[in-house]
Design a protein around this motif. Structure first.
Motif, PDB file in Angstrom:
ATOM      1  N   ILE A 168     -34.119 -45.496  17.457  1.00  0.00           N
ATOM      2  CA  ILE A 168     -32.923 -44.949  18.216  1.00  0.00           C
ATOM      3  C   ILE A 168     -31.730 -45.164  17.268  1.00  0.00           C
ATOM      4  N   ASN A 169     -31.485 -46.340  16.710  1.00  0.00           N
ATOM      5  CA  ASN A 169     -30.458 -46.668  15.853  1.00  0.00           C
ATOM      6  C   ASN A 169     -30.341 -45.948  14.590  1.00  0.00           C
ATOM      7  N   GLU A 170     -31.489 -45.463  14.187  1.00  0.00           N
ATOM      8  CA  GLU A 170     -31.566 -44.552  12.823  1.00  0.00           C
ATOM      9  C   GLU A 170     -31.184 -43.160  13.493  1.00  0.00           C
ATOM     10  N   ILE A 171     -31.518 -42.747  14.483  1.00  0.00           N
ATOM     11  CA  ILE A 171     -31.053 -41.500  15.094  1.00  0.00           C
ATOM     12  C   ILE A 171     -29.408 -41.303  15.299  1.00  0.00           C
ATOM     13  N   ARG A 222     -26.757 -44.239  25.455  1.00  0.00           N
ATOM     14  CA  ARG A 222     -25.472 -43.745  25.967  1.00  0.00           C
ATOM     15  C   ARG A 222     -24.409 -44.586  25.365  1.00  0.00           C
ATOM     16  N   GLN A 223     -24.781 -46.085  25.321  1.00  0.00           N
ATOM     17  CA  GLN A 223     -23.756 -47.066  24.901  1.00  0.00           C
ATOM     18  C   GLN A 223     -23.494 -46.917  23.442  1.00  0.00           C
ATOM     19  N   HIS A 224     -24.607 -46.338  22.814  1.00  0.00           N
ATOM     20  CA  HIS A 224     -24.498 -46.352  21.119  1.00  0.00           C
ATOM     21  C   HIS A 224     -24.192 -45.187  20.701  1.00  0.00           C
ATOM     22  N   MET A 225     -24.693 -43.983  21.421  1.00  0.00           N
ATOM     23  CA  MET A 225     -24.592 -42.874  20.593  1.00  0.00           C
ATOM     24  C   MET A 225     -23.263 -42.303  20.725  1.00  0.00           C
ATOM     25  N   PRO A 226     -22.441 -41.680  19.432  1.00  0.00           N
ATOM     26  CA  PRO A 226     -21.183 -41.155  19.434  1.00  0.00           C
ATOM     27  C   PRO A 226     -21.154 -40.449  20.779  1.00  0.00           C
ATOM     28  N   ALA A 227     -19.791 -40.701  21.448  1.00  0.00           N
ATOM     29  CA  ALA A 227     -19.302 -40.400  22.667  1.00  0.00           C
ATOM     30  C   ALA A 227     -19.342 -38.798  22.828  1.00  0.00           C
ATOM     31  N   SER A 228     -19.230 -38.019  21.561  1.00  0.00           N
ATOM     32  CA  SER A 228     -19.344 -36.647  21.662  1.00  0.00           C
ATOM     33  C   SER A 228     -20.656 -35.892  22.070  1.00  0.00           C
TER      34      SER A 228
END
Length: 248
Positions: A22-25, A52-58
């Motif tokens: 997920i971090n790579e994605i 949700r916490q780490h993905m860009p807010a957009s």
């Protein structure tokens, strides 16, 4: 595509990924991504909060399934309220794997869609025909029946994105030609016109799923009634950004 329908690309990770993946994605999802495209990723339920916490807010985050009631003795299920409590606002429902591997009937999928909308989620209901149904010239019969089942439970079309996914093209490497996909999308839009109203038909986004790649996404994206994609395996790879940017 109508100017009032914003291009939409969903990524369905299915039962794939761990925190390292997920971090790579998340890294490649930092773009550059066309801001005129709405993007949502569907992750396994145990990673909803982490994503949700780490993905860009957009970028929106979706659950891949949820149940038809708010709480209760339903071991292994999650509710729309739980999805929202994780900070997410989307759910994918009725995916062909839920229908054909887990044998979810149209009525259950419709009930799930209805409760998810009532609970305030935005919903991506999936429809599509199997290979034998396509070869038997039953595509319209099958997808119209799936749509008819959804109809009584859709209270707010502005929070619905319909995903047309021919089952024979999911994960097989086979893709409906742009012409085949456009034909079904146009017929679905006409069905909405006749069974809901013209405004809903014009404004509702109908996206295509089924072996969408960076190689075929631009041709598909040119079609009038194809408003985006629901992408499976390719959404786990950096090529997903090229698919998101198919209209760029």
């Amino acid at each position: 595509m109508s100017s009032q329908r914003k291009f939409f690309v969903g990524g369905n990770w299915k039962m794939n990924g761990d925190k390292a993946t997920i971090n790579e994605i998340i890294e490649f999802m930092k773009g550059p991504i066309n801001t005129n495209t709405e993007v949502v990723v569907g992750c396994p339920q145990c990673y909803l909060m982490y994503t949700r916490q780490h993905m860009p807010a957009s970028i929106g985050v979706a659950a891949q399934n949820c149940y038809k009631v708010a709480k209760g003795a339903f071991t292994g299920e999650i509710s729309p309220a739980m999805v929202k409590d994780c900070g997410c606002e989307w759910v994918i429902l009725g995916h062909s794997e839920r229908r054909n591997v887990f044998n979810e009937p149209d009525k259950l999928i419709s009930d799930k869609v209805g409760h998810a909308l009532e609970a305030g989620l935005k919903v991506i209901p999936c429809i599509g025909e199997k290979l034998e149904e396509r070869e038997g010239n039953r595509t319209e019969e099958v997808v119209f029946a799936q749509m008819k089942a959804l109809l009584p439970n859709i209270s707010d079309w502005s929070r619905v994105v319909i995903a047309y996914e021919p089952v024979w093209a999911i994960g097989t490497g086979k893709t409906a030609t742009p012409e085949q996909a456009q034909d079904v999308h146009a017929k679905l839009r006409q069905w909405l016109r006749e069974n809901v109203n013209a405004q809903v038909a014009e404004s509702t986004r109908i996206i295509y799923g089924g072996s969408v790649t960076s190689g075929n996404c631009q041709e598909l994206a040119k079609k009038t009634d194809i408003d985006g994609f629901l992408v499976g395996g390719a959404s786990l790879k950096p090529d997903f950004v090229h698919i998101i940017n198919a209209r760029t």
